[in-house]
Each structure stands twice: as C-alpha cells, then as structure tokens.
Write a protein that holds these residues in place. Structure first.
Motif, PDB file in Angstrom:
ATOM      1  N   THR A 127       0.831  -1.208   0.000  1.00 12.08           N
ATOM      2  CA  THR A 127       0.000   0.000   0.000  1.00 12.08           C
ATOM      3  C   THR A 127       0.867   1.260   0.000  1.00 12.08           C
ATOM      4  O   THR A 127       0.606   2.209  -0.754  1.00 12.08           O
ATOM      5  N   ALA A 149      -4.247   3.518  -3.746  1.00 11.85           N
ATOM      6  CA  ALA A 149      -3.485   2.327  -3.363  1.00 11.85           C
ATOM      7  C   ALA A 149      -4.412   1.215  -2.896  1.00 11.85           C
ATOM      8  O   ALA A 149      -4.226   0.049  -3.263  1.00 11.85           O
ATOM      9  N   PHE A 150      -5.410   1.557  -2.093  1.00  8.12           N
ATOM     10  CA  PHE A 150      -6.358   0.561  -1.598  1.00  8.12           C
ATOM     11  C   PHE A 150      -7.096  -0.101  -2.758  1.00  8.12           C
ATOM     12  O   PHE A 150      -7.251  -1.334  -2.805  1.00  8.12           O
ATOM     13  N   SER A 200      -4.320  -4.137   3.414  1.00  7.69           N
ATOM     14  CA  SER A 200      -4.251  -2.781   2.885  1.00  7.69           C
ATOM     15  C   SER A 200      -5.017  -1.801   3.773  1.00  7.69           C
ATOM     16  O   SER A 200      -4.565  -0.676   4.018  1.00  7.69           O
TER      17      SER A 200
END
Length: 212
Positions: A127, A149-150, A200
């Motif tokens: 992440t 990112a997630f 994450s």
C-alpha cells in the motif's frame, strides 16, 4: 548495454542495492536442493524478472528506502513460500522446534496458511509503495493516493487470481493442483483477495495516523 546497467546500479542508493543483493541471495538459497523443481520456475521466475528490471525501474521512478523495503520484505516472504510452493511451507515444524507447539493447533486450522499470510502482506506492505507512486508521479493528493493504493490492491489481487488460474491451466499441467494451492477450498481466491484488502486497510489506518 552492460555498462548502462552498471551505471543504473551504481546510481541506486546503497540501501536499495543491498536489499536487491540480499534478495538475489535468498532466491539462490531457496533453490538449493529444491523440493519441487518442476514448479520452481513458475514460482521464482516473476521475482527474478523483477530483480533484473529493478535498477532501471528505480532509476526511472525512484522510491524512498522505506517503500523499497516494503516491497523487499514482501518478496522475501514470497521467496520463502515459493520454495515449498506455499502449500507445504513447514512453519509448524519451525514452531515446534522453537517452542514445542505448532501454529495450526494454536489456531485450530488444518490447511497450510502461509499463502494467506503472503496475500495479507501483499496488501499491508505494498500500500505504501503504490501510494507513493501515485503521489509522486500521479500528482494525487495524499488521501487520494491512499484511496488509489487501496483500490489498486483490490484490482491487483483479482488480476493475480485470474493470472494464477490461467497459468495453472496452461503451464502447470499435471501439477496444477499443487501450483494453484487451493488445498480443497473452493473459496480460496475470494479469501486471498479479502486477506489482501484487510492488510491494505490496516496499512491505510497506520499511514493516516502516522501522518496525522
């Protein structure tokens, strides 16, 4: 071409060069007396390809030592699991040797869970690097880079499960059941993806708390 590779290598920060060198050594050690030689190329091949490209990638898109360390730890975990094609990673034997007790009995599980740990680590460790790329090179604000990112972890997990399924059908042949690592669980892919998203999510919380 070789001289260009040497130049790119020398430009990298010392810490990143050391991490790459240690990962190369880990892959070498993981293939000594390899217990599953037929599947080793499928397991280790992508990591080797990434290592070969790493000096160019990190020269073209530099990352912090912390972000590279996250990727490095994830690849070390993958390399460890890949030696035993994940399904047969002997962590219970290691735990018994150290403590006299095994992990499976402690948690009441019957399947080998090392693959699930690595999927969790995929989300938890990657992440930060993905968010850093989004922020530095995509010019996203901090919170949007974390959201990106997630979402990317989710997409990456799904694409990996599809890739693993196709590779199992095309390349693994008679060893497909061993390579795929479902261990009889029809929901294995969904649980792997969930583990990555949980990892994450925890990384997002830690990063948001750290940055205030």
């Amino acid at each position: 071409m070789i001289s260009g590779a040497v130049v790119m290598w020398n430009i990298l920060p010392v810490m990143q060069r050391r991490m790459i060198a240690l990962l190369v050594a880990a892959i070498g050690l993981a293939n000594i007396a390899q217990p599953y030689p037929d599947l080793a190329p499928l397991q280790h091949g992508p990591t080797v390809a990434l290592l070969l490209a790493a000096p160019w990638i990190l020269r073209r898109w530099p990352l912090s030592n912390g972000a590279v360390a996250c990727i490095w730890v994830f690849l070390l975990l993958h390399t460890l699991g890949a030696r035993w094609i994940y399904t047969y990673t002997p962590y219970d034997d290691w735990a018994r040797a150290l403590t006299g007790h095994d992990i499976s009995s402690l948690f009441g599980t019957t399947r080998n869970g090392f693959d699930r740990l690595v999927h969790f680590a995929f989300g938890g460790l990657l992440t930060l690097p993905i968010a850093q790329v989004a922020r530095r090179y995509g010019r996203l604000p901090q919170r949007w880079s974390l959201a990106f990112a997630f979402a990317t972890i989710g997409l990456g997990s799904a694409l990996y499960e599809i890739f693993e399924w196709l590779l199992t059908i095309i390349a693994a042949g008679e060893t497909a059941d061993y390579y795929n690592g479902q261990q009889g669980d029809v929901w294995d892919a969904q649980k792997d993806m969930a583990a990555a998203q949980v990892g994450s999510g925890l990384a997002l919380i830690a990063l948001l708390r750290h940055r205030g």
